[in-house]
Design a protein around this motif. Structure first.
Motif, PDB file in Angstrom:
ATOM      1  N   ASN A  11       0.818  -1.221   0.000  1.00  0.00           N
ATOM      2  CA  ASN A  11       0.000   0.000   0.000  1.00  0.00           C
ATOM      3  C   ASN A  11       0.852   1.272   0.000  1.00  0.00           C
ATOM      4  OD1 ASN A  11      -2.362  -1.579   0.042  1.00  0.00           O
ATOM      5  ND2 ASN A  11      -2.246  -1.731   2.259  1.00  0.00           N
ATOM      6  N   ALA A  12       1.963   1.200  -0.711  1.00  0.00           N
ATOM      7  CA  ALA A  12       2.887   2.333  -0.786  1.00  0.00           C
ATOM      8  C   ALA A  12       3.588   2.301  -2.140  1.00  0.00           C
ATOM      9  CB  ALA A  12       3.880   2.267   0.359  1.00  0.00           C
ATOM     10  N   GLY A  13       4.737   2.954  -2.218  1.00  0.00           N
ATOM     11  CA  GLY A  13       5.435   3.098  -3.485  1.00  0.00           C
ATOM     12  C   GLY A  13       6.261   1.876  -3.864  1.00  0.00           C
ATOM     13  N   LEU A  14       7.030   2.069  -4.938  1.00  0.00           N
ATOM     14  CA  LEU A  14       7.925   1.034  -5.453  1.00  0.00           C
ATOM     15  C   LEU A  14       9.350   1.427  -5.100  1.00  0.00           C
ATOM     16  CD1 LEU A  14       6.353   0.586  -9.000  1.00  0.00           C
ATOM     17  CD2 LEU A  14       5.974  -0.847  -6.987  1.00  0.00           C
ATOM     18  N   VAL A  38      15.644   4.509  -3.844  1.00  0.00           N
ATOM     19  CA  VAL A  38      14.624   5.540  -4.000  1.00  0.00           C
ATOM     20  C   VAL A  38      13.284   4.830  -4.055  1.00  0.00           C
ATOM     21  CG1 VAL A  38      16.049   7.224  -5.203  1.00  0.00           C
ATOM     22  CG2 VAL A  38      14.797   5.523  -6.513  1.00  0.00           C
ATOM     23  N   THR A  39      12.238   5.552  -3.720  1.00  0.00           N
ATOM     24  CA  THR A  39      10.900   4.983  -3.799  1.00  0.00           C
ATOM     25  C   THR A  39      10.062   5.846  -4.714  1.00  0.00           C
ATOM     26  OG1 THR A  39      11.110   4.136  -1.552  1.00  0.00           O
ATOM     27  CG2 THR A  39       8.896   4.211  -2.488  1.00  0.00           C
ATOM     28  N   PHE A  40       9.487   5.220  -5.727  1.00  0.00           N
ATOM     29  CA  PHE A  40       8.638   5.918  -6.683  1.00  0.00           C
ATOM     30  C   PHE A  40       7.180   5.832  -6.240  1.00  0.00           C
ATOM     31  CE2 PHE A  40      12.354   4.754  -9.175  1.00  0.00           C
ATOM     32  CZ  PHE A  40      12.655   5.958  -9.789  1.00  0.00           C
ATOM     33  N   CYS A  41       6.485   6.955  -6.390  1.00  0.00           N
ATOM     34  CA  CYS A  41       5.074   7.030  -6.017  1.00  0.00           C
ATOM     35  C   CYS A  41       4.220   6.205  -6.977  1.00  0.00           C
ATOM     36  CB  CYS A  41       4.625   8.497  -6.070  1.00  0.00           C
ATOM     37  SG  CYS A  41       2.869   8.744  -5.735  1.00  0.00           S
ATOM     38  N   ARG A  42       3.260   5.510  -6.440  1.00  0.00           N
ATOM     39  CA  ARG A  42       2.260   4.853  -7.282  1.00  0.00           C
ATOM     40  C   ARG A  42       0.842   5.198  -6.852  1.00  0.00           C
ATOM     41  NH1 ARG A  42       1.167  -1.381  -5.992  1.00  0.00           N
ATOM     42  NH2 ARG A  42       1.781  -1.413  -3.825  1.00  0.00           N
ATOM     43  N   CYS A  43       0.719   6.094  -5.848  1.00  0.00           N
ATOM     44  CA  CYS A  43      -0.620   6.513  -5.439  1.00  0.00           C
ATOM     45  C   CYS A  43      -1.070   7.765  -6.185  1.00  0.00           C
ATOM     46  CB  CYS A  43      -0.673   6.757  -3.937  1.00  0.00           C
ATOM     47  SG  CYS A  43       0.085   8.305  -3.390  1.00  0.00           S
ATOM     48  N   GLY A  44      -0.120   8.517  -6.746  1.00  0.00           N
ATOM     49  CA  GLY A  44      -0.436   9.732  -7.488  1.00  0.00           C
ATOM     50  C   GLY A  44      -0.575  10.974  -6.630  1.00  0.00           C
ATOM     51  N   LYS A  45      -0.363  10.891  -5.339  1.00  0.00           N
ATOM     52  CA  LYS A  45      -0.586  12.027  -4.438  1.00  0.00           C
ATOM     53  C   LYS A  45       0.690  12.714  -3.964  1.00  0.00           C
ATOM     54  CE  LYS A  45      -5.011  11.427  -4.516  1.00  0.00           C
ATOM     55  NZ  LYS A  45      -5.827  12.351  -5.308  1.00  0.00           N
ATOM     56  N   SER A  46       1.843  12.196  -4.315  1.00  0.00           N
ATOM     57  CA  SER A  46       3.092  12.799  -3.866  1.00  0.00           C
ATOM     58  C   SER A  46       3.241  14.219  -4.398  1.00  0.00           C
ATOM     59  CB  SER A  46       4.283  11.944  -4.342  1.00  0.00           C
ATOM     60  OG  SER A  46       5.493  12.597  -4.031  1.00  0.00           O
ATOM     61  N   ASN A  48       6.188  15.353  -4.644  1.00  0.00           N
ATOM     62  CA  ASN A  48       7.563  15.274  -5.141  1.00  0.00           C
ATOM     63  C   ASN A  48       7.692  14.159  -6.180  1.00  0.00           C
ATOM     64  OD1 ASN A  48      10.307  15.955  -5.274  1.00  0.00           O
ATOM     65  ND2 ASN A  48      10.833  14.398  -3.758  1.00  0.00           N
ATOM     66  N   LYS A  49       6.720  14.078  -7.090  1.00  0.00           N
ATOM     67  CA  LYS A  49       6.760  13.034  -8.113  1.00  0.00           C
ATOM     68  C   LYS A  49       8.015  13.176  -8.962  1.00  0.00           C
ATOM     69  CE  LYS A  49       1.745  12.813  -8.593  1.00  0.00           C
ATOM     70  NZ  LYS A  49       1.332  14.080  -7.985  1.00  0.00           N
ATOM     71  N   PRO A  50       8.592  12.107  -9.367  1.00  0.00           N
ATOM     72  CA  PRO A  50       8.037  10.764  -9.324  1.00  0.00           C
ATOM     73  C   PRO A  50       8.303  10.028  -8.018  1.00  0.00           C
ATOM     74  CG  PRO A  50      10.122  10.678 -10.474  1.00  0.00           C
ATOM     75  CD  PRO A  50       9.874  12.132 -10.107  1.00  0.00           C
ATOM     76  N   PHE A  51       8.850  10.743  -7.028  1.00  0.00           N
ATOM     77  CA  PHE A  51       9.234  10.056  -5.805  1.00  0.00           C
ATOM     78  C   PHE A  51       8.110  10.050  -4.772  1.00  0.00           C
ATOM     79  CE2 PHE A  51      12.992  12.017  -7.730  1.00  0.00           C
ATOM     80  CZ  PHE A  51      13.673  10.856  -8.065  1.00  0.00           C
ATOM     81  N   CYS A  52       8.114   9.053  -3.958  1.00  0.00           N
ATOM     82  CA  CYS A  52       7.155   8.919  -2.860  1.00  0.00           C
ATOM     83  C   CYS A  52       7.551   9.886  -1.747  1.00  0.00           C
ATOM     84  CB  CYS A  52       7.198   7.477  -2.348  1.00  0.00           C
ATOM     85  SG  CYS A  52       6.276   7.183  -0.831  1.00  0.00           S
ATOM     86  N   ASP A  53       6.584  10.620  -1.228  1.00  0.00           N
ATOM     87  CA  ASP A  53       6.832  11.489  -0.067  1.00  0.00           C
ATOM     88  C   ASP A  53       5.961  11.084   1.124  1.00  0.00           C
ATOM     89  OD1 ASP A  53       4.304  12.374  -0.675  1.00  0.00           O
ATOM     90  OD2 ASP A  53       4.858  14.480  -0.940  1.00  0.00           O
ATOM     91  N   SER A  54       5.462   9.873   1.080  1.00  0.00           N
ATOM     92  CA  SER A  54       4.618   9.287   2.135  1.00  0.00           C
ATOM     93  C   SER A  54       3.198   9.833   2.146  1.00  0.00           C
ATOM     94  CB  SER A  54       5.252   9.418   3.526  1.00  0.00           C
ATOM     95  OG  SER A  54       6.489   8.718   3.557  1.00  0.00           O
TER      96      SER A  54
END
Ligand code: FES
Length: 68
Positions: A11-14, A38-46, A48-54
């Motif tokens: 339930n988080a990024g890649l 690094v963790t890439f966002c897959r929820c679309g809400k970051s 700081n795309k393409p990175f996950c910011d939690s």
């Protein structure tokens, strides 16, 4: 050089573990050294795309997290 490992976070990024090279739209490269990640966002809400910011936590993101 070992193969690239991509970890599907529940339930988080890649999370991608280096060494890898990220190339942006302008052709600029960013090197991620061996053992760093690094963790890439897959929820679309970051923000700081393409990175996950939690931000996935704030939206209670849920997604299939098993590789089939
Ligand atoms: S997956 Fe973490 S902010 Fe989108």
């Amino acid at each position: 050089m070992a193969g690239v490992n991509i970890e599907i976070r529940e339930n988080a990024g890649l999370r991608v573990i280096g060494p890898i090279t990220i190339t942006d739209k302008d052709g600029k490269n960013y090197e991620i050294p061996e053992g760093e990640w690094v963790t890439f966002c897959r929820c679309g809400k970051s923000e700081n795309k393409p990175f996950c910011d939690s931000a996935h936590r704030d939206v209670s993101f849920e997604a299939e997290s098993v590789a089939k």
